[in-house]
Design a protein around this motif. Structure first.
Motif, short mmCIF file in Angstrom:
data_model
loop_
_atom_site.label_atom_id
_atom_site.label_comp_id
_atom_site.label_asym_id
_atom_site.label_seq_id
_atom_site.Cartn_x
_atom_site.Cartn_y
_atom_site.Cartn_z
N ASP A 118 0.70 -1.17 0.10
CA ASP A 118 -0.11 -0.06 -0.02
C ASP A 118 0.86 1.21 0.06
O ASP A 118 1.94 1.26 0.47
CB ASP A 118 -0.80 0.11 1.28
N ALA A 119 0.12 2.33 -0.65
CA ALA A 119 0.94 3.70 -0.90
C ALA A 119 1.65 4.23 0.42
O ALA A 119 2.81 4.49 0.45
CB ALA A 119 -0.06 4.63 -1.11
N SER A 120 0.97 3.84 1.77
CA SER A 120 1.57 4.52 2.98
C SER A 120 2.80 3.77 3.21
O SER A 120 3.64 4.15 3.86
CB SER A 120 0.55 4.58 3.93
N LEU A 121 3.06 2.45 2.89
CA LEU A 121 3.99 1.79 3.25
C LEU A 121 5.23 1.64 2.29
O LEU A 121 6.18 1.40 2.75
CB LEU A 121 3.57 0.28 3.67
N ARG A 122 4.66 2.01 0.95
CA ARG A 122 5.62 1.81 -0.18
C ARG A 122 6.79 2.85 0.20
O ARG A 122 7.87 2.19 0.15
CB ARG A 122 4.85 2.37 -1.24
N ALA A 123 6.57 4.16 0.48
CA ALA A 123 7.77 4.94 0.77
C ALA A 123 8.81 4.46 1.73
O ALA A 123 9.89 4.48 1.67
CB ALA A 123 7.23 6.39 1.20
N THR A 124 8.40 3.94 2.70
CA THR A 124 9.08 3.49 3.81
C THR A 124 9.99 2.21 3.42
O THR A 124 11.26 2.11 3.78
CB THR A 124 8.22 2.78 5.08
N ILE A 125 9.51 1.46 2.66
CA ILE A 125 10.13 0.34 2.32
C ILE A 125 11.37 0.65 1.22
O ILE A 125 12.54 0.29 1.01
CB ILE A 125 9.31 -0.99 1.53
N LEU A 126 10.68 1.51 0.42
CA LEU A 126 12.03 2.09 -0.56
C LEU A 126 13.01 2.86 -0.11
O LEU A 126 14.26 2.88 -0.31
CB LEU A 126 11.12 3.13 -1.66
N ASP A 127 12.39 3.43 1.03
CA ASP A 127 13.76 4.13 1.83
C ASP A 127 14.55 3.22 2.38
O ASP A 127 15.79 3.57 2.52
CB ASP A 127 13.16 5.00 2.93
N GLU A 128 14.16 1.86 2.90
CA GLU A 128 14.92 1.07 3.55
C GLU A 128 15.83 0.40 2.29
O GLU A 128 17.13 0.19 2.58
CB GLU A 128 14.08 0.03 3.87
N LEU A 129 15.14 0.38 1.14
CA LEU A 129 16.07 -0.23 0.07
C LEU A 129 17.20 0.73 -0.21
O LEU A 129 18.45 0.50 -0.42
CB LEU A 129 15.49 -0.61 -1.39
N ARG A 130 17.12 2.13 -0.14
CA ARG A 130 18.01 2.98 -0.39
C ARG A 130 19.22 3.07 0.58
O ARG A 130 20.16 3.28 0.26
CB ARG A 130 17.24 4.39 -0.35
N LYS A 131 18.69 2.84 1.99
CA LYS A 131 19.72 2.78 2.87
C LYS A 131 20.76 1.47 2.86
O LYS A 131 21.74 1.52 3.21
CB LYS A 131 19.00 2.59 4.23
N LEU A 132 20.08 0.42 2.07
CA LEU A 132 21.22 -0.52 2.11
C LEU A 132 22.22 -0.25 1.18
O LEU A 132 23.41 -0.65 1.43
CB LEU A 132 20.32 -1.77 1.12
N VAL A 133 21.97 0.75 0.42
CA VAL A 133 23.30 1.13 -0.55
C VAL A 133 23.99 2.20 0.31
O VAL A 133 25.09 1.96 0.34
CB VAL A 133 22.63 1.64 -1.75
N SER A 134 23.33 3.10 0.87
CA SER A 134 24.19 4.20 1.30
C SER A 134 24.72 3.74 2.64
O SER A 134 25.80 4.27 3.21
CB SER A 134 23.33 5.36 1.64
N GLU A 135 24.11 3.01 3.50
CA GLU A 135 24.47 2.64 4.85
C GLU A 135 25.10 1.31 4.92
O GLU A 135 26.26 1.16 5.64
CB GLU A 135 23.41 2.75 5.96
N PHE A 136 24.65 0.28 4.19
CA PHE A 136 25.23 -1.22 4.24
C PHE A 136 26.10 -1.40 3.06
O PHE A 136 27.01 -2.45 3.12
CB PHE A 136 24.17 -2.08 4.51
N GLY A 137 26.49 -0.41 2.15
CA GLY A 137 27.17 -0.62 0.89
C GLY A 137 26.86 -1.90 0.03
O GLY A 137 27.60 -2.52 -0.52
N ILE A 138 25.41 -2.07 0.12
CA ILE A 138 24.97 -3.26 -0.86
C ILE A 138 24.55 -2.62 -1.91
O ILE A 138 23.97 -1.62 -1.96
CB ILE A 138 23.82 -4.06 -0.06
#
Lengths: 367, 351
Positions: free
Chosen positions: B188-208
């Motif tokens: 759902d829309a309200s959760l979508r942004a949160t999950i996408l933000d987590e995916l982005r963190k995988l790159v910036s914070e965990f180097g994946i």
């Protein structure tokens, strides 16, 4: 052939409303008691107006669409309210009356065109069936021309009349369904996520076709959806549903730039944009389970503005302007939605509240 | 930037054959001459975007080793993934983790959700003795409370929560690459942004490194640095997401971008491409796949396959309208991608 809605269209809605929904209530019976899926929803539409109803899965938007057609099936039950088509109350009609009204006065463009067409019948015959059911055998004369003309209205060549559904692409099938739904020039068209299975380019074409078709007939449209972008592009009015209630309704431009209900606000803020890369902020928490609604406002556990009263009283719908309503305790005390308090800035890392088992219905967001 | 890329797709073509005989009618080219490079040493987010039938899922399945390329190679740390020995394959399976579209189908309804977290640890023999602690850490990283998540059955969680557990599962294995195939299209829309933000963190914070496969250009723009746009198995445009989405050069990318329904009334939908005659739409093409739908199709488009033209230092488009630009051979596509671009190396994605 203009595809754009001109600003003048918004004022089309003059005169008597063609559809008036008053205090509509639909419940689902469950072993644990009745669940209110649509809770006292009211709105009215004038000829030519387009209302976009937006909501997440479980917000009651599809339940609402089926109730407007009076197609609610057990365990669902229409508990109260009125659905007035002109002067006729859909909820008081008998089966025969319903058959007459459906398609002629109010028509449904269903979700998933592939499941709505008869796979063993040619498109043209399916259209002829619909016409004959309402107009009798007399309608057979000139049927072919009528079908061709109707197909042309949705941008399909006349040859489609001789095709079977499996011979058509997804976009063509959705157009064919639209052609059947609007063949009797209904006064109200209910479109339930008509493009959810289509690619973005085809989606635009189908929606623009629906728009042209509706303008030609002059009917009102209720577009049900979960994509705020699609509704913003298509509708004149947006209605936001949350946990079965219509929490806010108003003209599209005002709703987008000046949302009044906190949920509308957070929903708009959560949309990814193409203008600049920003922080992606979702709405913390989860939609409530309808069986176990929080006391007071159903949105209060997720609302950054929530104060004491929100935890106790269910907010009544407030008329904020002639065409603007919101169900929120912030009004009428505030002239607009106050700025988000800095102390409660959403952080995506905040662990989710798991309030009760997420008892939701089928996922409505098709892939 | 080390010399050997982490993952490289080199001139990969995938042809599906139906029927027994190899007639053209029986051959479906799902992916044609596609190349992609993910560098070693720097995490990047790359979107693979396209509509249904574009070949994006074929690309994902190739990368996961579910199917083999008909031509070309897929190299992981320089080793062809179809020629790996057992140890190498096991390492590849751990280091490249998928997140699938449907958060309902990946769970076995008879098992508690813990099952999808403990099984991979056992299979790969990771974190012996401290599995529970690692699982709880991973769940917290994606914003779930372990106490309220573990021990539940899949039907007791929402779609968003189930998808977050899949992100946690991927994180748990400390992969180098996460391949997410439409991870939010059923959320759902309200959760979508949160999950996408987590995916982005995988790159910036965990180097994946992230390969984000999607039909949604808006989320691709928000999450990724680079984008590969596919149309019927061919790469139409590739390069910096800013360039490709804000100023598309290929007529197909333009059509796609102009079709996005934006929740912004100042940017209304454009006209549809009704300029296409039925005759053109039916004409068969041995050149550009998009020619039958292209309002600007020229004669050569029907007979010659357009190569990638390097329109900008950080973007290439396969369209003869831009044949003024130098040709970029497919296997050198890395030159227009973020980390390979001169002066742009090692930047974390914009926050």
């Amino acid at each position: 052939m203009t595809t754009e809605t001109t600003p003048a269209r918004v004022t089309v809605g003059t005169g008597d409303p063609v559809l008036r929904v008053r205090d509509l209530q639909v419940s689902y019976g469950t072993p644990n008691g009745d669940v209110p899926a649509v809770d006292h929803v009211s709105f009215s539409l004038q000829p030519g107006q387009r209302l976009g109803l937006i909501g997440e899965s479980g917000s009651g938007k599809t339940t609402m669409a089926t109730a407007l057609m009076r197609l609610t099936r057990p365990p669902g039950r229409i508990v109260g309210g009125e659905v007035l088509l002109g002067e006729t109350d859909m909820l008081k009609l008998d089966e025969k009356g319903l058959r007459e009204v459906r398609l002629r006065d109010i028509a449904l463009v269903p979700q998933g065109a592939m499941n709505s067409l008869n796979p063993v019948m040619r498109i043209g015959n399916q259209m002829a069936d619909a016409i004959e059911a309402h107009e009798g055998r007399a309608a057979r004369k000139g049927m072919e021309e009528r079908i061709s003309a109707q197909l042309a209205r949705v941008g399909l060549p006349p040859t489609v009349a001789r095709r079977y559904p499996h011979e058509l692409s997804g976009g063509m099938k959705q157009r064919a369904v639209m052609a059947i739904s609007t063949v009797l020039n209904p006064k109200v068209i209910i479109a339930d996520e008509p493009t959810s299975a289509l690619d973005v380019v085809v989606q635009r074409q189908v929606m623009q076709t629906l728009g042209r078709l509706q303008e030609g007939i002059g009917s009102a449209v209720v577009l049900i959806g979960h994509d705020m972008g699609l509704i913003a592009q298509f509708a004149d009015l947006i209605g936001v549903m949350y946990a079965g209630r219509l929490v806010e309704i108003g003209p599209v431009d005002e709703m987008l730039t000046d949302p009044r209900h906190p949920y509308t606000r957070l929903l708009i803020d959560s949309l990814p944009k193409l203008t600049a890369k920003g922080k992606l902020v979702g709405i913390p928490g989860l939609p409530p389970a309808l069986l176990n609604l929080p006391q007071g406002c159903a949105f209060n556990p997720r609302c950054p503005y929530a104060f004491d009263r929100c935890h106790q009283d269910v907010p009544a719908v407030q008329q904020l302007a002639p065409d603007r309503r919101a169900a929120c305790h912030l009004y009428p005390a505030n002239p607009a939605l106050p700025a988000l308090p800095a102390s409660v800035q959403m952080d995506a890392a905040t662990p989710l509240e798991l309030t009760g088992p997420a008892m939701e219905g089928q996922e409505e967001v098709a892939g | 930037m080390s010399a050997t890329p982490l993952l490289e797709l080199r001139n990969v073509t995938k042809v599906f054959q139906s029927g027994v005989r190899k007639t053209p009618a029986n051959m479906t080219v799902a992916l044609r001459d596609a190349s992609l490079v993910l560098p070693d040493g720097t995490a990047t987010a790359t979107a693979i975007a396209g509509e249904s039938g574009s070949g994006k899922t074929t690309m994902a399945r190739l990368l996961l080793g579910f199917i083999k390329p008909s031509e070309g190679q897929i190299l992981y740390k320089g080793v062809d993934i179809t020629k790996m020995d057992k140890a190498q394959r096991l390492a590849y399976r751990r280091e490249v983790q998928p997140i699938f579209q449907d958060p309902f189908e990946v769970y076995n309804p008879f098992y508690k959700v813990d099952h999808v977290l403990t099984t991979p640890l056992r299979n790969f023999g990771l974190y012996a003795g401290e599995e529970q602690k690692r699982i709880e850490e991973a769940l917290e990283m994606v914003g779930l409370r372990p106490k309220e998540t573990l021990g539940r059955y899949p039907h007791q969680l929402s779609g968003g929560q189930r998808q977050r557990i899949m992100v946690a599962r991927a994180l748990l294995l400390r992969p180098r690459i996460i391949m997410a195939d439409e991870p939010v299209s059923m959320v759902d829309a309200s959760l979508r942004a949160t999950i996408l933000d987590e995916l982005r963190k995988l790159v910036s914070e965990f180097g994946i490194s992230l390969l984000y496969i999607t039909h949604d250009l808006t989320t691709a723009y928000q999450v990724c640095d680079d984008i590969v746009v596919l149309y019927q198995g061919t790469v139409t445009e590739v390069g910096s997401v800013e360039k490709v989405i804000r100023d598309p050069q290929h007529p197909y990318t333009r059509l796609l971008v102009s079709s996005i329904p934006l929740p912004d009334r100042t940017q209304r939908w454009g006209e549809d491409d009704s300029a296409i005659t039925e005759e053109q739409a039916r004409r068969s093409t041995s050149g550009c796949r998009f020619a039958p739908r292209c309002a600007r199709a020229m004669e050569e488009c029907w007979t010659q396959i357009p190569p990638l033209f390097r329109v900008d230092p950080d973007r290439a488009a396969s369209c003869f309208l831009r044949k003024d630009a130098p040709v970029l051979p497919s296997e050198q596509v890395g030159q227009v991608l973020k980390v390979m671009r001169p002066g742009d190396a090692g930047n974390a994605p914009a926050a």
